[in-house]
Design a protein around this motif. Structure first.
Motif: not given
Ligand SMILES: *[C@@H]1O[C@H](CO)[C@@H](O)[C@H](O)[C@H]1NC(C)=O
Ligand SMILES: *[C@@H]1O[C@H](CO)[C@@H](O)[C@H](O)[C@H]1NC(C)=O
Ligand SMILES: *[C@@H]1O[C@H](CO)[C@@H](O)[C@H](O)[C@H]1NC(C)=O
Length: 561
Positions: A106, A108, A248-249, A252, A260, A262, A296
């Protein structure tokens, strides 16, 4: 020149300097308790259908959790001695539970920033495209940038957008709108002027300034040509980037994603500072404020900053994308008979950097879409592996989208991990047939089953914001391969099973980023990251691949809803 290497030899040094003082090895040593006999579970989930991604016990009905980790998995009767009065028992009513999804690829912060910009995904006509831009201009002051992305010309029949579509509605606002694949974007005349792009500007190496037959720049910039516009685009502020991480979190977590991998904000043409600025301004800030909600992995080599943030290896680009006719192929594009795609990074530079990174013990991930690009990177890995000492490398190829005959076998032989994005095939099926011809498109596209057969591992992901962050969609697509408007699978022999797809988003993804010791399966001692799905029928899930996320737990704590 378009050199999209995330870490150069000098930043590799910086990595060690920056990371080692921050290492917190304590958090993963705290789970010595689980071997002791008198432990008590904080909570137990029971009466569920738990898919563990752990081959030693693939299915169970109950799971006990303590201190954010899996304490024991099995039948409820085998967990009862872990329960006391204070233990909370949660009845799952037969629902399916899977390990928290790991999205292997991703962008992110880039995705989070795009959530606040002009959203062009799914538009199906030129008129709609223009209307979206017009709406965006309405609430903007003169001079401020209109930024956005997600358009896909294949949906409206293929015509590429031109500055002339929007120049008369954006006389006072510079515009930059990237295509969904991030490999081309549209500038209007004002932003070209600000960036100093004229009809006489030469194509940079690894890039193309699209022109009319009269040689006039149309506003479309492909691959490294996007670098021409980048310096003019205002950088996102620290506050905007922090907000992007939080948004974004949340997205998700809604989709069941708990970790993720990243790849940073390094889609060309986005405004970018160094990766270290995002790390210090955004990620370490969120970590210290207790605001990290998903795990992350920022390009990983096994270096742990906290239980939330892990640092990664190096990423480079071999080529562009199919949609932008810049994926590097053995045969030319049918719609552009002299075009074989672009090699976006000088091969010798890429080789030297890979040698140095491998020698330093880092994991390498290279973007390769075209059949020729994939073979070039496998050749490069082969040389690097034979030059440096034996070790477990887990080098990756990101996308591995079009593979020549015999190439899937090479992944297995070299131990290279294919990190693939099933949902891209939905958008590529028709254009692959148009650009490569039916014969090539059907033989060499998205060969998930062949890759699995050769290497027994696939890391699955979305490449969000290229497509939405949504593992359940990716799983269904990997199982069914039915593009929109089709009534049959694209290359049915390359479909994979539900179990294989779930592993691709859990344990195999964890292995592909060296986190399998902590994550990726519901095994005793690992972090209690799990997702409760809406379905209570495993058989329906196997047959249809469809379900939705009901709740997401990270480290034993409910993070969604
Ligand atoms: C290219 O030339 C045309 C015709 O003279 C002009 O209208 C246009 O603004 C020029 N484009 C750029 C990017 O300078
Ligand atoms: C964005 O930041 C970079 C480095 O941090 C700087 O070189 C560049 O000029 C900035 N761009 C703008 C438009 O301010
Ligand atoms: C790659 O490394 C070789 C050997 O160290 C050196 O001679 C060459 O100049 C390097 N090439 C590039 C493009 O950095």
């Amino acid at each position: 020149m378009n050199l999209l290497i995330l870490l150069s030899a000098s930043t590799v040094l910086l990595l060690s300097v920056l990371v080692f003082p921050l290492l917190d090895n304590q958090w993963f040593l705290k789970w010595k308790w689980f071997s002791s006999s008198s432990v008590v579970a904080d909570f137990v989930v029971t009466n569920g259908f738990i898919f563990t991604s752990d081959p030693s016990l693939p299915f169970a009905d109950s799971m006990a959790v303590r201190d954010g980790r899996v304490l024991r998995v099995g039948k409820f009767s085998s967990l009862q001695n872990l329960c006391r009065d204070e233990t909370e028992v949660m009845n799952l009513d037969g629902k399916v539970v899977v390990p928290g999804f790991i999205d292997s690829h991703v962008h992110l912060l880039f995705g989070g920033l795009q959530m606040a910009q002009v959203e062009l995904h799914g538009l199906n006509s030129k008129d709609e495209f223009i209307r979206k831009v017009k709406d965006a201009v309405n609430d903007k002051k003169h001079g401020s940038w209109i930024l956005g992305g997600g358009w896909n010309n294949d949906i409206w029949g293929g015509d590429l957008p031109m500055a002339s579509w929007i120049d008369d509605i954006t006389p006072n606002n510079p515009v930059w709108l990237s295509r969904m694949d991030g490999h081309m974007g549209l500038a209007n005349s004002l932003s070209m002027k600000m960036a100093g792009i004229t009809n006489d500007t030469q194509d940079p190496p690894g890039g193309t300034i699209m022109r009319t037959i009269d040689g006039e720049a149309t506003g479309l910039l492909i691959d490294s040509a996007m670098e021409l516009i980048r310096p003019s685009i205002p950088n996102a502020s620290v506050d905007e980037r922090r907000e992007a991480l939080l948004q974004a979190s949340n997205l998700a977590l809604q989709r069941g994603v708990t970790t993720v991998v990243d790849f940073g904000r390094y889609l060309p043409g986005s405004s970018v500072e160094t990766p270290w600025e995002d790390l210090s301004d955004v990620y370490l800030w969120a970590n210290s404020m207790g605001k990290m909600r998903i795990r992350d992995l920022i390009r990983k080599t096994g270096r742990v900053i906290s239980q939330w943030i892990y640092l990664g290896g190096v990423k480079a680009f071999a080529d562009g994308s199919l949609g932008s006719n810049s994926a590097l192929m053995y045969e030319p594009y049918i719609d552009e008979p002299n075009n074989y795609g672009l090699q976006v990074t000088d091969p010798e530079t890429l080789f030297n950097l890979s040698m140095a990174a491998d020698y330093a013990g880092l994991q390498i991930a290279v973007h390769a879409i075209g059949d020729r690009a994939n073979d070039l990177i496998l050749d490069m890995y082969e040389s690097v592996i034979s030059a440096n000492a034996m070790r477990e490398r887990r080098h990756r190829i990101e996308h591995a989208q079009h593979l020549a005959l015999g190439t899937p076998e090479r992944f297995g032989k070299l131990g290279v991990i294919a990190s693939v994005q099933p949902e891209h095939l939905l958008y590529d099926a028709n254009s692959a047939i148009k650009k490569l011809g039916a014969d090539r498109a059907h033989k060499e596209s998205y060969l998930f089953h062949s890759l699995l057969a050769s290497s027994r591992q696939l890391a699955l992901g979305s490449d969000w914001p290229v497509v939405n962050i949504n593992p359940l969609g990716g799983i269904k697509t990997a199982m069914k391969r039915i593009p929109p408007g089709w009534d049959h699978a694209w290359i049915p022999s390359e479909r994979i099973t539900l179990g294989a797809a779930l592993e691709g988003f859990t344990i195999s993804a964890a292995r592909a980023c060296f986190l399998d010791e902590y994550l990726g399966s519901l095994s005793p001692g690992k972090l209690a990251d799990f997702v409760i799905l809406s379905t209570d029928s495993w058989d329906d899930f196997v047959a249809e691949g469809s379900a939705s996320v009901e709740a997401t737990y990270v480290g034993g704590i409910r993070a969604y809803p």
